[in-house]
Design a protein around this motif. Structure first.
Motif, mmCIF file in Angstrom:
data_model
loop_
_atom_site.group_PDB
_atom_site.id
_atom_site.type_symbol
_atom_site.label_atom_id
_atom_site.label_comp_id
_atom_site.label_asym_id
_atom_site.label_seq_id
_atom_site.Cartn_x
_atom_site.Cartn_y
_atom_site.Cartn_z
ATOM 1 N N GLY A 48 9.386 -47.327 -43.598
ATOM 2 C CA GLY A 48 9.066 -48.225 -43.457
ATOM 3 C C GLY A 48 8.224 -48.699 -42.269
ATOM 4 O O GLY A 48 7.191 -49.960 -41.782
ATOM 5 N N THR A 49 9.631 -48.943 -40.806
ATOM 6 C CA THR A 49 9.456 -49.483 -39.287
ATOM 7 C C THR A 49 8.496 -48.272 -38.816
ATOM 8 O O THR A 49 7.829 -49.159 -38.390
ATOM 9 C CB THR A 49 10.693 -49.050 -39.037
ATOM 10 O OG1 THR A 49 12.155 -50.534 -39.327
ATOM 11 C CG2 THR A 49 10.546 -49.884 -37.439
ATOM 12 N N TYR A 50 9.044 -46.713 -38.994
ATOM 13 C CA TYR A 50 8.284 -46.362 -38.122
ATOM 14 C C TYR A 50 6.920 -45.293 -38.369
ATOM 15 O O TYR A 50 5.642 -44.786 -37.329
ATOM 16 C CB TYR A 50 8.333 -44.957 -37.087
ATOM 17 C CG TYR A 50 10.018 -45.377 -36.757
ATOM 18 C CD1 TYR A 50 9.635 -45.720 -35.481
ATOM 19 C CD2 TYR A 50 11.864 -44.953 -37.059
ATOM 20 C CE1 TYR A 50 11.513 -45.809 -34.539
ATOM 21 C CE2 TYR A 50 12.402 -45.156 -36.293
ATOM 22 C CZ TYR A 50 12.701 -45.997 -34.876
ATOM 23 O OH TYR A 50 13.293 -46.189 -34.256
ATOM 24 N N PHE A 51 6.406 -45.771 -39.910
ATOM 25 C CA PHE A 51 5.094 -45.186 -39.706
ATOM 26 C C PHE A 51 4.231 -46.360 -40.172
ATOM 27 O O PHE A 51 4.334 -47.110 -40.365
ATOM 28 C CB PHE A 51 4.844 -44.404 -41.634
ATOM 29 C CG PHE A 51 5.821 -42.762 -41.406
ATOM 30 C CD1 PHE A 51 5.165 -41.809 -40.924
ATOM 31 C CD2 PHE A 51 7.012 -42.857 -41.967
ATOM 32 C CE1 PHE A 51 5.385 -40.403 -41.478
ATOM 33 C CE2 PHE A 51 7.582 -41.472 -41.800
ATOM 34 C CZ PHE A 51 6.760 -40.972 -41.709
ATOM 35 N N THR A 52 2.832 -46.695 -39.333
ATOM 36 C CA THR A 52 1.793 -47.386 -39.359
ATOM 37 C C THR A 52 1.028 -48.054 -40.249
ATOM 38 O O THR A 52 1.203 -48.738 -40.112
ATOM 39 C CB THR A 52 1.440 -47.482 -37.602
ATOM 40 O OG1 THR A 52 0.704 -46.160 -37.095
ATOM 41 C CG2 THR A 52 2.932 -47.764 -36.289
ATOM 42 N N LYS A 53 0.352 -46.946 -40.537
ATOM 43 C CA LYS A 53 -0.126 -46.888 -41.656
ATOM 44 C C LYS A 53 0.667 -47.251 -43.008
ATOM 45 O O LYS A 53 1.382 -46.372 -43.449
ATOM 46 C CB LYS A 53 -0.921 -45.184 -41.887
ATOM 47 C CG LYS A 53 -1.710 -44.885 -41.253
ATOM 48 C CD LYS A 53 -3.008 -43.908 -40.922
ATOM 49 C CE LYS A 53 -3.695 -44.110 -39.403
ATOM 50 N NZ LYS A 53 -4.160 -42.748 -39.327
ATOM 51 N N GLN A 54 0.279 -47.933 -43.623
ATOM 52 C CA GLN A 54 1.567 -48.980 -45.064
ATOM 53 C C GLN A 54 1.129 -47.049 -45.704
ATOM 54 O O GLN A 54 2.752 -47.087 -46.815
ATOM 55 C CB GLN A 54 0.599 -49.525 -45.922
ATOM 56 C CG GLN A 54 1.117 -50.193 -46.744
ATOM 57 C CD GLN A 54 3.196 -51.624 -45.768
ATOM 58 O OE1 GLN A 54 2.952 -51.400 -44.724
ATOM 59 N NE2 GLN A 54 3.857 -50.110 -46.138
ATOM 60 N N TRP A 55 0.561 -46.251 -46.133
ATOM 61 C CA TRP A 55 -0.019 -45.730 -47.284
ATOM 62 C C TRP A 55 1.262 -44.353 -46.750
ATOM 63 O O TRP A 55 1.897 -43.580 -47.687
ATOM 64 C CB TRP A 55 -0.740 -45.131 -47.578
ATOM 65 C CG TRP A 55 -1.236 -43.468 -46.232
ATOM 66 C CD1 TRP A 55 -2.475 -44.199 -45.620
ATOM 67 C CD2 TRP A 55 -1.603 -42.564 -46.582
ATOM 68 N NE1 TRP A 55 -2.524 -43.750 -44.572
ATOM 69 C CE2 TRP A 55 -2.381 -42.445 -45.363
ATOM 70 C CE3 TRP A 55 -0.883 -41.593 -46.892
ATOM 71 C CZ2 TRP A 55 -2.347 -40.966 -45.211
ATOM 72 C CZ3 TRP A 55 -0.822 -40.053 -46.529
ATOM 73 C CH2 TRP A 55 -2.027 -39.634 -45.204
ATOM 74 N N LYS A 56 1.269 -44.045 -45.969
ATOM 75 C CA LYS A 56 2.479 -43.218 -45.187
ATOM 76 C C LYS A 56 3.619 -43.672 -45.203
ATOM 77 O O LYS A 56 4.525 -42.765 -45.190
ATOM 78 C CB LYS A 56 2.392 -42.456 -43.551
ATOM 79 C CG LYS A 56 1.033 -41.515 -43.438
ATOM 80 C CD LYS A 56 0.873 -41.081 -42.555
ATOM 81 C CE LYS A 56 -0.260 -40.051 -42.213
ATOM 82 N NZ LYS A 56 -1.204 -39.758 -40.743
ATOM 83 N N ALA A 57 3.946 -44.712 -45.082
ATOM 84 C CA ALA A 57 5.264 -45.592 -45.089
ATOM 85 C C ALA A 57 5.719 -45.727 -46.280
ATOM 86 O O ALA A 57 7.351 -45.196 -46.471
ATOM 87 C CB ALA A 57 5.054 -46.851 -44.217
ATOM 88 N N ILE A 58 5.249 -45.508 -47.398
ATOM 89 C CA ILE A 58 4.874 -45.580 -48.996
ATOM 90 C C ILE A 58 5.623 -44.118 -49.180
ATOM 91 O O ILE A 58 6.365 -43.453 -49.671
ATOM 92 C CB ILE A 58 4.108 -46.394 -49.287
ATOM 93 C CG1 ILE A 58 4.518 -47.645 -49.321
ATOM 94 C CG2 ILE A 58 5.153 -45.877 -51.031
ATOM 95 C CD1 ILE A 58 3.516 -48.482 -50.067
ATOM 96 N N LEU A 59 4.158 -43.754 -49.288
ATOM 97 C CA LEU A 59 3.918 -42.088 -49.550
ATOM 98 C C LEU A 59 4.994 -40.870 -48.964
ATOM 99 O O LEU A 59 6.116 -40.308 -49.911
ATOM 100 C CB LEU A 59 2.674 -41.375 -49.478
ATOM 101 C CG LEU A 59 2.567 -40.373 -50.005
ATOM 102 C CD1 LEU A 59 2.312 -40.785 -51.685
ATOM 103 C CD2 LEU A 59 0.462 -39.852 -49.944
ATOM 104 N N PHE A 60 5.415 -41.072 -47.970
ATOM 105 C CA PHE A 60 6.095 -40.366 -47.386
ATOM 106 C C PHE A 60 7.348 -39.942 -47.607
ATOM 107 O O PHE A 60 7.922 -39.191 -48.303
ATOM 108 C CB PHE A 60 6.068 -39.679 -45.263
ATOM 109 C CG PHE A 60 6.633 -38.648 -45.188
ATOM 110 C CD1 PHE A 60 5.341 -37.557 -45.255
ATOM 111 C CD2 PHE A 60 7.622 -38.371 -44.984
ATOM 112 C CE1 PHE A 60 5.972 -35.807 -45.488
ATOM 113 C CE2 PHE A 60 7.990 -36.956 -44.075
ATOM 114 C CZ PHE A 60 7.252 -35.633 -44.167
ATOM 115 N N PRO A 61 8.475 -41.818 -47.504
ATOM 116 C CA PRO A 61 9.791 -41.871 -48.083
ATOM 117 C C PRO A 61 10.176 -40.966 -49.114
ATOM 118 O O PRO A 61 10.960 -40.613 -49.551
ATOM 119 C CB PRO A 61 10.343 -42.865 -47.361
ATOM 120 C CG PRO A 61 9.093 -43.109 -46.250
ATOM 121 C CD PRO A 61 7.655 -42.610 -46.622
#
Length: 198
Positions: A48-61
């Motif tokens: 949530g902190t380091y992926f600036t694009k929200q979809w990546k911040a959710i999807l990758f974790p």
């Protein structure tokens, strides 16, 4: 023919997430002395902190959590609980909320902000996850009967879940310290890891 250059920041973030997700396996196999000493909270905060694009911040974790869950179910529990454990969707929903806590509380990476986010994430996980246990008819460990459907039953659910929350908090603090500390140190050493919209 052109090839798209891999973004080094994204690659390093992905490696961090995968490496830490793999650390769930020894905990699930009970090779560590603490039940629930897990990197899940740190993974959500970090993404949530380091992926600036929200979809990546959710999807990758979420994908790393899913992949490690599949491995744990297949190789540690030998499919005893099926492909996924009961109530997994609630845990995934809570995990998504933890990524938002990382996004909201860690605008700037400081020790204070990471500590605040880690404590908030752990308390949130405890309150929401144990509420779903109670709501789903969990067991009162004193009597081995279903928890009563009242305030006393909910209290008992939180009481018996507290040691797991304490270990979850410890895991979140330790893994957050490692992940955030290592990545911030790497950013200083390598400017290609600075923020560039990943």
């Amino acid at each position: 023919m052109t090839t798209e250059k891999i973004n080094p920041r994204f690659a390093v973030l992905a490696i961090f997430m995968l490496a830490v997700a793999a650390m769930r396996i020894p905990n699930a196999a009970q090779l560590t002395p603490w039940a629930n000493f897990t990197p899940i909270g740190a993974m959500g905060l970090f993404g949530g902190t380091y992926f600036t694009k929200q979809w990546k911040a959710i999807l990758f974790p979420l994908l790393t959590l899913f992949a490690s869950d599949l491995m744990i179910q297949a190789f540690i529990f030998n499919g005893k609980y099926g492909i996924m454990y009961s109530g997994w969707y609630w845990i995934y929903g809570i995990f998504i909320f933890i990524t938002f806590i990382g996004k909201w509380l860690i605008k700037k990476v400081t020790v204070k902000n990471v500590l605040l986010a880690a404590v908030t994430a752990s308390l949130t996980h405890w309150l929401l996850a144990d509420f779903t246990v109670w709501g789903g008819g969990g067991t009162d460990l004193r009597t081995m009967l279903p928890l009563s459907r009242d305030w006393a039953g909910l209290q008992q659910c939180y009481i018996q879940g507290f040691p797991f929350m304490r270990n979850f908090l410890a895991g979140t603090l330790v893994y957050s310290g490692i992940m955030f500390g290592a990545f911030e140190w790497m950013k200083v050493k390598n400017t290609s890891l600075q923020l560039n919209a990943v």
